[in-house]
Design a protein around this motif. Structure first.
Motif, PDB file in Angstrom:
ATOM      1  N   GLU A  81       0.828  -1.206   0.000  1.00 42.87           N
ATOM      2  CA  GLU A  81       0.000   0.000   0.000  1.00 42.87           C
ATOM      3  C   GLU A  81       0.863   1.257   0.000  1.00 42.87           C
ATOM      4  OE1 GLU A  81      -3.912  -1.228   2.519  1.00 42.87           O
ATOM      5  OE2 GLU A  81      -2.000  -1.486   3.525  1.00 42.87           O
ATOM      6  N   GLN A  82       1.978   1.224   0.729  1.00 42.68           N
ATOM      7  CA  GLN A  82       2.902   2.355   0.690  1.00 42.68           C
ATOM      8  C   GLN A  82       3.429   2.568  -0.721  1.00 42.68           C
ATOM      9  OE1 GLN A  82       6.017   1.978   3.649  1.00 42.68           O
ATOM     10  NE2 GLN A  82       4.599   1.158   5.165  1.00 42.68           N
ATOM     11  N   ASN A  83       3.841   1.485  -1.356  1.00 42.62           N
ATOM     12  CA  ASN A  83       4.381   1.603  -2.710  1.00 42.62           C
ATOM     13  C   ASN A  83       3.315   2.036  -3.706  1.00 42.62           C
ATOM     14  OD1 ASN A  83       7.191   0.896  -2.407  1.00 42.62           O
ATOM     15  ND2 ASN A  83       6.525  -1.174  -1.936  1.00 42.62           N
ATOM     16  N   ASP A  84       2.076   1.621  -3.477  1.00 36.45           N
ATOM     17  CA  ASP A  84       1.005   2.049  -4.372  1.00 36.45           C
ATOM     18  C   ASP A  84       0.801   3.560  -4.277  1.00 36.45           C
ATOM     19  OD1 ASP A  84      -1.126   1.179  -6.253  1.00 36.45           O
ATOM     20  OD2 ASP A  84      -2.435   2.064  -4.747  1.00 36.45           O
ATOM     21  N   LEU A  85       0.877   4.111  -3.069  1.00 36.60           N
ATOM     22  CA  LEU A  85       0.771   5.561  -2.919  1.00 36.60           C
ATOM     23  C   LEU A  85       1.929   6.267  -3.614  1.00 36.60           C
ATOM     24  CD1 LEU A  85      -0.463   5.927   0.768  1.00 36.60           C
ATOM     25  CD2 LEU A  85      -1.611   6.828  -1.249  1.00 36.60           C
ATOM     26  N   LEU A  86       3.121   5.685  -3.549  1.00 31.26           N
ATOM     27  CA  LEU A  86       4.263   6.291  -4.232  1.00 31.26           C
ATOM     28  C   LEU A  86       4.093   6.236  -5.747  1.00 31.26           C
ATOM     29  CD1 LEU A  86       7.102   4.952  -1.931  1.00 31.26           C
ATOM     30  CD2 LEU A  86       6.369   7.331  -2.159  1.00 31.26           C
ATOM     31  N   LEU A  87       3.482   5.169  -6.254  1.00 31.88           N
ATOM     32  CA  LEU A  87       3.174   5.120  -7.683  1.00 31.88           C
ATOM     33  C   LEU A  87       2.164   6.209  -8.051  1.00 31.88           C
ATOM     34  CD1 LEU A  87       2.942   1.294  -8.435  1.00 31.88           C
ATOM     35  CD2 LEU A  87       4.585   2.899  -9.393  1.00 31.88           C
ATOM     36  N   GLN A  88       1.197   6.435  -7.178  1.00 37.86           N
ATOM     37  CA  GLN A  88       0.235   7.506  -7.428  1.00 37.86           C
ATOM     38  C   GLN A  88       0.939   8.859  -7.473  1.00 37.86           C
ATOM     39  OE1 GLN A  88      -3.187   7.384  -4.806  1.00 37.86           O
ATOM     40  NE2 GLN A  88      -3.053   5.165  -4.638  1.00 37.86           N
ATOM     41  N   ILE A  89       1.840   9.082  -6.519  1.00 41.11           N
ATOM     42  CA  ILE A  89       2.600  10.334  -6.505  1.00 41.11           C
ATOM     43  C   ILE A  89       3.387  10.488  -7.800  1.00 41.11           C
ATOM     44  CG2 ILE A  89       4.579  11.470  -5.402  1.00 41.11           C
ATOM     45  CD1 ILE A  89       3.462  10.396  -2.710  1.00 41.11           C
ATOM     46  N   THR A  90       3.994   9.393  -8.252  1.00 38.33           N
ATOM     47  CA  THR A  90       4.768   9.434  -9.490  1.00 38.33           C
ATOM     48  C   THR A  90       3.903   9.842 -10.674  1.00 38.33           C
ATOM     49  OG1 THR A  90       6.264   7.713  -8.659  1.00 38.33           O
ATOM     50  CG2 THR A  90       6.190   8.052 -11.051  1.00 38.33           C
ATOM     51  N   LEU A  91       2.734   9.232 -10.789  1.00 44.75           N
ATOM     52  CA  LEU A  91       1.867   9.526 -11.926  1.00 44.75           C
ATOM     53  C   LEU A  91       1.324  10.947 -11.853  1.00 44.75           C
ATOM     54  CD1 LEU A  91       0.485   8.547 -14.476  1.00 44.75           C
ATOM     55  CD2 LEU A  91      -1.339   7.595 -13.070  1.00 44.75           C
ATOM     56  N   LEU A  92       0.857  11.363 -10.681  1.00 49.68           N
ATOM     57  CA  LEU A  92       0.308  12.708 -10.540  1.00 49.68           C
ATOM     58  C   LEU A  92       1.378  13.768 -10.781  1.00 49.68           C
ATOM     59  CD1 LEU A  92      -1.886  12.079  -7.369  1.00 49.68           C
ATOM     60  CD2 LEU A  92      -2.731  12.485  -9.681  1.00 49.68           C
ATOM     61  N   LEU A  93       2.585  13.522 -10.277  1.00 50.63           N
ATOM     62  CA  LEU A  93       3.661  14.488 -10.469  1.00 50.63           C
ATOM     63  C   LEU A  93       4.085  14.558 -11.926  1.00 50.63           C
ATOM     64  CD1 LEU A  93       5.720  16.460  -9.258  1.00 50.63           C
ATOM     65  CD2 LEU A  93       7.199  14.492  -8.776  1.00 50.63           C
ATOM     66  N   SER A  94       4.181  13.406 -12.583  1.00 49.50           N
ATOM     67  CA  SER A  94       4.650  13.396 -13.967  1.00 49.50           C
ATOM     68  C   SER A  94       3.725  14.185 -14.884  1.00 49.50           C
ATOM     69  CB  SER A  94       4.794  11.956 -14.464  1.00 49.50           C
ATOM     70  OG  SER A  94       3.538  11.306 -14.525  1.00 49.50           O
TER      71      SER A  94
END
Length: 313
Positions: A12-25
């Motif tokens: 779940e932590q890594n999923d949030l980091l993937l979300q951050i990656t996509l939103l930031l990109s």
């Protein structure tokens, strides 16, 4: 929900980091090479700063999307350990060539731009209680009165200190079994499991995949185009002693989007995907359809809207 106070497991932590990656990109201009975001918090006081490196230019400030703050807040709450506390600074770095990295600092004072009020420390202890031995020395100084090191001062740095790691006793999660279809989208987004037990073990309340179809479903799930990847692996929540080998990816076949863990748990443990996804794969004859050139871009847009909606839990 992003406001859910329960502890977060590694996936779940890594999923949030993937979300951050996509939103930031989605916020980055053409020609970017590296971007860093520093999120700092004490109690309810928080600030978020960004820095970007463009090709052939000096680093400059970059305003991160506001939605990132909610993800960092959720990470901070979900990584709390009873009696120990949680981190004060998260330093996230994304490069165009090698993906993202993140470092957490739960010991040192953040390099505040706007210092928190004195009351923020009491608020922090109410929100994230710490035993006396885990209260940092800098709490004896006025907020912002320290001299943070240069790594903590620069958003592009990796930050000091070690990650807090996943919580030791994850609480039960809300149901994850219902496929999500973003408003106005033409794809469904699969969930890897239906919830978690109090110790964080995933719950699968789904019919099994017939043994004769399992290998074909696994191949379909693994061979579909990857639309988002962390270039790293997560812990196997059904076998915590194993090396981290659960792929942190999202795949699509143009109709469905699913995390890489869906295929992994089926292959490694026989844990079934959602029956609607299995039926879709069977209807396709267990063969990936021919996909138009823009399918990955369209799928990323759907995933982006999904993350923006806040319905990912």
């Amino acid at each position: 929900m992003l406001s859910d106070p329960r502890p977060l497991g590694p996936e779940e932590q890594n999923d949030l980091l993937l979300q951050i990656t996509l939103l930031l990109s989605h916020s980055l201009p053409e020609g970017w090479q590296e971007v860093a975001v520093s999120y700092r918090a004490l109690g309810s006081h928080s600030e978020m700063l960004g820095q970007i490196q463009r090709m052939g230019q000096r680093p400059s400030s970059h305003e991160p999307p506001p939605d990132l703050a909610k993800r960092f807040q959720r990470l901070r709450a979900g990584m709390y350990r009873p009696g120990v506390g949680t981190w004060f600074t998260a330093t996230y770095r994304l490069t165009s060539s090698s993906g993202y990295s993140v470092a957490y600092d739960q010991d040192n004072e953040p390099a505040w731009v706007s210092a928190p009020p004195e009351s923020a420390r009491d608020e922090e202890l109410r929100m994230f209680p710490r035993d006396a031995q885990h209260i940092p020395e800098w709490w004896g100084r006025p907020p912002g009165g320290g001299a943070p090191d240069e790594a903590a001062r620069a958003p592009a740095g990796r930050g000091a200190g070690a990650p807090t790691g996943p919580p030791s006793t994850p609480a039960s999660a809300p149901a994850h079994g219902q496929a999500h279809r973003p408003t106005g989208a033409t794809v469904s987004i699969a969930k890897p499991y239906d919830g978690t037990q109090p110790d964080g073990t995933p719950i699968f309340q789904r019919p099994p995949v017939p043994p004769e179809a399992r290998d074909a479903v696994v191949r379909y799930l693994a061979d579909a185009p990857i639309i988002l990847s962390a270039r790293s692996f997560s812990e196997d929540l059904l076998a915590p002693g194993r090396p981290a080998n659960v792929p942190l990816t999202y795949h699509t076949d143009g109709t469905w989007i699913w995390p890489g863990s869906v295929g992994y748990y089926l292959r490694a443990h026989g844990a079934p995907p959602q029956p609607e996804l299995v039926a879709h794969i069977r209807d396709n004859g267990f063969r990936l359809p021919a996909l138009p050139e823009n399918v990955e871009t369209a799928a990323l847009e759907n995933l982006y809207r999904y993350f923006q909606s806040g319905d990912e839990s």
